[in-house]
Design an enzyme around this catalytic site. Structure first.
Site, PDB file in Angstrom:
ATOM      1  N   LYS A   1       0.828  -1.209   0.000  1.00  0.00           N
ATOM      2  CA  LYS A   1       0.000   0.000   0.000  1.00  0.00           C
ATOM      3  C   LYS A   1       0.863   1.261   0.000  1.00  0.00           C
ATOM      4  O   LYS A   1       0.617   2.196  -0.770  1.00  0.00           O
ATOM      5  CB  LYS A   1      -0.928  -0.041   1.227  1.00  0.00           C
ATOM      6  CG  LYS A   1      -1.861   1.145   1.359  1.00  0.00           C
ATOM      7  CD  LYS A   1      -3.054   0.813   2.210  1.00  0.00           C
ATOM      8  CE  LYS A   1      -2.792   0.857   3.701  1.00  0.00           C
ATOM      9  NZ  LYS A   1      -2.481   2.208   4.224  1.00  0.00           N
ATOM     10  N   SER A   2       1.891   1.283   0.832  1.00  0.00           N
ATOM     11  CA  SER A   2       2.742   2.481   0.913  1.00  0.00           C
ATOM     12  C   SER A   2       3.420   2.758  -0.421  1.00  0.00           C
ATOM     13  O   SER A   2       3.480   3.899  -0.885  1.00  0.00           O
ATOM     14  CB  SER A   2       3.824   2.292   1.985  1.00  0.00           C
ATOM     15  OG  SER A   2       3.237   2.212   3.249  1.00  0.00           O
TER      16      SER A   2
ATOM     17  N   GLY B   1      -5.031   7.998   5.308  1.00  0.00           N
ATOM     18  CA  GLY B   1      -4.138   8.970   5.940  1.00  0.00           C
ATOM     19  C   GLY B   1      -2.920   9.255   5.081  1.00  0.00           C
ATOM     20  O   GLY B   1      -2.447  10.397   5.008  1.00  0.00           O
TER      21      GLY B   1
ATOM     22  N   ARG C   1      -8.722  12.230  12.381  1.00  0.00           N
ATOM     23  CA  ARG C   1      -7.303  11.913  12.633  1.00  0.00           C
ATOM     24  C   ARG C   1      -6.445  13.178  12.593  1.00  0.00           C
ATOM     25  O   ARG C   1      -6.697  14.088  11.809  1.00  0.00           O
ATOM     26  CB  ARG C   1      -6.814  10.869  11.607  1.00  0.00           C
ATOM     27  CG  ARG C   1      -7.536   9.550  11.775  1.00  0.00           C
ATOM     28  CD  ARG C   1      -7.107   8.526  10.752  1.00  0.00           C
ATOM     29  NE  ARG C   1      -5.720   8.139  10.917  1.00  0.00           N
ATOM     30  CZ  ARG C   1      -5.070   7.351  10.068  1.00  0.00           C
ATOM     31  NH1 ARG C   1      -5.678   6.885   8.990  1.00  0.00           N
ATOM     32  NH2 ARG C   1      -3.815   7.038  10.285  1.00  0.00           N
TER      33      ARG C   1
ATOM     34  N   SER D   1       7.388   8.880  11.960  1.00  0.00           N
ATOM     35  CA  SER D   1       6.263   8.679  11.051  1.00  0.00           C
ATOM     36  C   SER D   1       6.710   8.901   9.613  1.00  0.00           C
ATOM     37  O   SER D   1       7.179   9.988   9.253  1.00  0.00           O
ATOM     38  CB  SER D   1       5.129   9.655  11.402  1.00  0.00           C
ATOM     39  OG  SER D   1       4.271   9.809  10.289  1.00  0.00           O
TER      40      SER D   1
ATOM     41  N   ASP E   1       1.806  -1.201  11.777  1.00  0.00           N
ATOM     42  CA  ASP E   1       0.528  -1.635  11.193  1.00  0.00           C
ATOM     43  C   ASP E   1       0.211  -3.098  11.514  1.00  0.00           C
ATOM     44  O   ASP E   1      -0.901  -3.555  11.280  1.00  0.00           O
ATOM     45  CB  ASP E   1       0.544  -1.450   9.673  1.00  0.00           C
ATOM     46  CG  ASP E   1       0.532   0.033   9.294  1.00  0.00           C
ATOM     47  OD1 ASP E   1       0.142   0.861  10.139  1.00  0.00           O
ATOM     48  OD2 ASP E   1       0.919   0.352   8.158  1.00  0.00           O
TER      49      ASP E   1
ATOM     50  N   LYS F   1      -4.830   5.687  14.507  1.00  0.00           N
ATOM     51  CA  LYS F   1      -4.885   5.038  13.185  1.00  0.00           C
ATOM     52  C   LYS F   1      -6.347   5.070  12.704  1.00  0.00           C
ATOM     53  O   LYS F   1      -7.141   5.850  13.205  1.00  0.00           O
ATOM     54  CB  LYS F   1      -4.333   3.615  13.277  1.00  0.00           C
ATOM     55  CG  LYS F   1      -2.833   3.569  13.583  1.00  0.00           C
ATOM     56  CD  LYS F   1      -2.014   4.127  12.446  1.00  0.00           C
ATOM     57  CE  LYS F   1      -0.533   4.104  12.728  1.00  0.00           C
ATOM     58  NZ  LYS F   1       0.243   4.828  11.714  1.00  0.00           N
TER      59      LYS F   1
ATOM     60  N   ARG G   1      -7.536  -3.324   9.152  1.00  0.00           N
ATOM     61  CA  ARG G   1      -6.626  -4.256   9.831  1.00  0.00           C
ATOM     62  C   ARG G   1      -7.313  -4.936  11.015  1.00  0.00           C
ATOM     63  O   ARG G   1      -6.973  -6.060  11.384  1.00  0.00           O
ATOM     64  CB  ARG G   1      -5.343  -3.552  10.237  1.00  0.00           C
ATOM     65  CG  ARG G   1      -4.615  -2.968   9.017  1.00  0.00           C
ATOM     66  CD  ARG G   1      -3.150  -2.772   9.204  1.00  0.00           C
ATOM     67  NE  ARG G   1      -2.612  -1.894   8.177  1.00  0.00           N
ATOM     68  CZ  ARG G   1      -2.309  -2.276   6.927  1.00  0.00           C
ATOM     69  NH1 ARG G   1      -2.469  -3.522   6.549  1.00  0.00           N
ATOM     70  NH2 ARG G   1      -1.843  -1.408   6.056  1.00  0.00           N
TER      71      ARG G   1
HETATM   72  C1  S3P Z   1       2.462   4.796   6.116  1.00  0.00           C
HETATM   73  C2  S3P Z   1       3.048   5.100   7.297  1.00  0.00           C
HETATM   74  C3  S3P Z   1       2.544   4.642   8.600  1.00  0.00           C
HETATM   75  C4  S3P Z   1       1.552   3.514   8.457  1.00  0.00           C
HETATM   76  C5  S3P Z   1       0.560   3.759   7.370  1.00  0.00           C
HETATM   77  C6  S3P Z   1       1.262   3.934   6.039  1.00  0.00           C
HETATM   78  C7  S3P Z   1       3.050   5.318   4.868  1.00  0.00           C
HETATM   79  O1  S3P Z   1       1.911   5.709   9.236  1.00  0.00           O
HETATM   80  O2  S3P Z   1       0.885   3.283   9.669  1.00  0.00           O
HETATM   81  O3  S3P Z   1      -0.333   2.667   7.255  1.00  0.00           O
HETATM   82  O4  S3P Z   1       2.740   4.801   3.778  1.00  0.00           O
HETATM   83  O5  S3P Z   1       3.837   6.275   4.948  1.00  0.00           O
HETATM   84  P1  S3P Z   1       2.756   6.750  10.129  1.00  0.00           P
HETATM   85  O6  S3P Z   1       3.814   7.268   9.259  1.00  0.00           O
HETATM   86  O7  S3P Z   1       1.807   7.825  10.519  1.00  0.00           O
HETATM   87  O8  S3P Z   1       3.242   5.957  11.275  1.00  0.00           O
END
Ligand code: S3P
Length: 455
Positions: free
Chosen positions: A39-40, A112, A141, A186, A342, A369, A415
């Site tokens: 996903k990221s 997010g 959030r 983060s 996660d 989250k 999740r």
């Molecule tokens: C993510 C970073 C994480 C993770 C989110 C995806 C990303 O959040 O929990 O599901 O793709 O950069 P944080 O950076 O706020 O910890």
């Protein structure tokens, strides 16, 4: 015919109940599983593709709801993105600084990552006005973690509760570089600032208290950004002004999705699963280390590097003899937390089936989250008989009490929905997971794969 182990009921409001009824005779899980794209990495490939010149080809893109939100936002600002109905997606970028002013509100849905990363891009696009929002979860959030550094860079952003909650309004402008010492580890904060720095003259630096996932750094470099990383101080610097050039991105499978099968294989007696093509970037493999600490039997096979990201197949075998688990509780805290943030909901499921106590600390981020994952996991697994005490920044889990099926709720958190489904496989009786459709945020085929491995 034996009764179905897995069934789905779609309700009038189109939410789904996932009903899991393990057979009285023993269930064990077998097979090879291909998980969806990371996903990221999927979000970043779409965003950098949109900001580049020329074409970006993305192979293995996650076709979940979250990347769809990213794609629709950038389409509304001029990027041409092929339909997200095959895993090969092409993006015709419009070049850094060339996003067009959208004529409507940009909607990041439940994501997010979409909203926070995009804010850095929008705030640094001069002479355009943007409004952004999301669903009920996203609108609750905290956005101040990215709004604050962007304001320090000179951005103009307005929103509810002191500019900390979406909907947000952004007047794009030329920003000034900063060195930001982030109070939280983060990747969303780090990436937001680096993306703002792309369009900002001079050097923009982010220093983190602990290393978070580094997909932005890897991909920004591959697209031609000028970036330097100092691991000793956990700092990344981007120099503004470089042009980005479209690339081919091959997205590995998401270790956060693999984690459900790794835990399922480790807790359900007699199981053996191979999860193929999993991204094992060291900033994401905290889950493998935590499960190893608990005594899980997971082997990395066929290790390779694919388009700048390490990848492996993961073989998991049930950890135990007969129905006696060899998993044991452990303490998970400190710098490993951002590397498995996660995966904590599913790790909590592993802990429930381990002998002894597991303590998870330094994970207050879980409270902000898609849901408050500490409270929701403690309450929902608690309904099934698990012994979990909430801590302000984590949980204390006393393992070894058998679970009984119950009526539980995902709180629309993908999740949570999937973690409860795995817990239900090892419970006695029927579990009904409400609002299980949330799984499609990151794992559209989760239920189909669950049916396949349970056969
Ligand atoms: C993510 C970073 C994480 C993770 C989110 C995806 C990303 O959040 O929990 O599901 O793709 O950069 P944080 O950076 O706020 O910890």
């Amino acid at each position: 015919m034996s009764p179905a182990i897995i069934s789905v009921e779609t309700k009038e409001d189109i939410s789904q109940n996932l009903i899991i009824k393990p057979p009285a005779s023993r269930l064990s899980l077998h097979g090879n599983i291909r998980i969806p794209g990371d996903k990221s990495i999927s979000h970043r490939a779409l965003m950098l593709g949109a900001l580049s010149e020329g074409e970006t080809k993305i192979q293995g893109l996650l076709l979940g709801e979250d990347p769809r939100s990213t794609a629709s936002c950038f389409q509304a600002m001029g990027a041409e993105i092929s339909p997200l109905n095959t895993e090969l997606v092409t993006v015709r970028g419009i070049g850094l600084g060339n996003l067009t002013e959208p004529v409507d509100i940009l909607n990041a849905g439940n994501s997010g990552t979409t909203l926070r990363l995009m804010l850095g891009i929008l705030a640094s696009h001069p002479s355009r006005f943007f409004t952004v929002t999301g669903d009920g979860s996203l609108r609750s959030r905290p956005m101040s973690r990215v709004v604050k550094p962007l304001l320090e860079m000179g951005a103009e952003i307005w929103g509810r509760k002191g500019n900390s909650l979406a909907p947000l309004a952004i007047q794009g402008k030329s920003l000034k570089p900063i060195h930001y010492h982030s109070p939280i580890a983060s990747a969303q904060v780090k990436s937001c600032i680096l993306l703002a720095g792309l369009m900002t003259e001079g050097k923009t630096t982010v220093t983190e208290p602990a290393l978070s996932r580094d997909h932005s750094e890897r991909m920004l470099r591959a697209f031609g950004a000028e970036l330097s990383v100092d691991p000793s101080t956990k700092s990344v610097t981007v120099t503004g002004g470089a042009k980005l050039q479209g690339q081919t991105v091959i997205v590995p499978g998401d270790i956060s999705s693999a984690a459900f099968w790794l835990v399922a294989g480790a807790i359900v007696p007699g199981s053996e699963l191979v999860v193929e093509n999993v991204g094992v970037n060291p900033t994401r493999t905290g889950i493998l280390e935590a499960l190893a600490m608990m005594g899980a039997d997971i082997q990395q096979e066929n290790q390779r590097e694919v388009a700048g990201e390490p990848v492996a197949d993961l073989r998991v075998r049930y950890a135990g003899t007969g129905s006696v688990t060899a998993l044991k509780g452990c303490t998970i805290s400190g710098d490993i937390i951002p590397r498995l943030i996660d995966e904590i909901p599913i790790l909590a499921v592993a802990a429930v089936f381990a002998q002894g106590t597991t303590i998870i600390k330094d994970a207050e981020e879980l409270r902000v989250k898609e849901s408050d994952r500490i409270t929701v996991m403690a309450q929902q697994l608690g309904k099934m008989g698990a012994k979990i005490t909430e801590l302000p920044d984590g949980m204390e889990i006393t393992g070894g009490t058998p679970l009984t099926g119950a009526d539980v709720d995902s709180f629309t958190d993908h999740r949570i929905a999937m973690s409860l489904a795995i817990a239900a496989l090892n419970a006695t009786g029927t579990t009904n997971i409400q609002r299980a459709e949330a799984a499609s945020i990151s794992y559209p085929d989760f239920i189909t794969t669950l049916e396949t491995v349970c056969k």
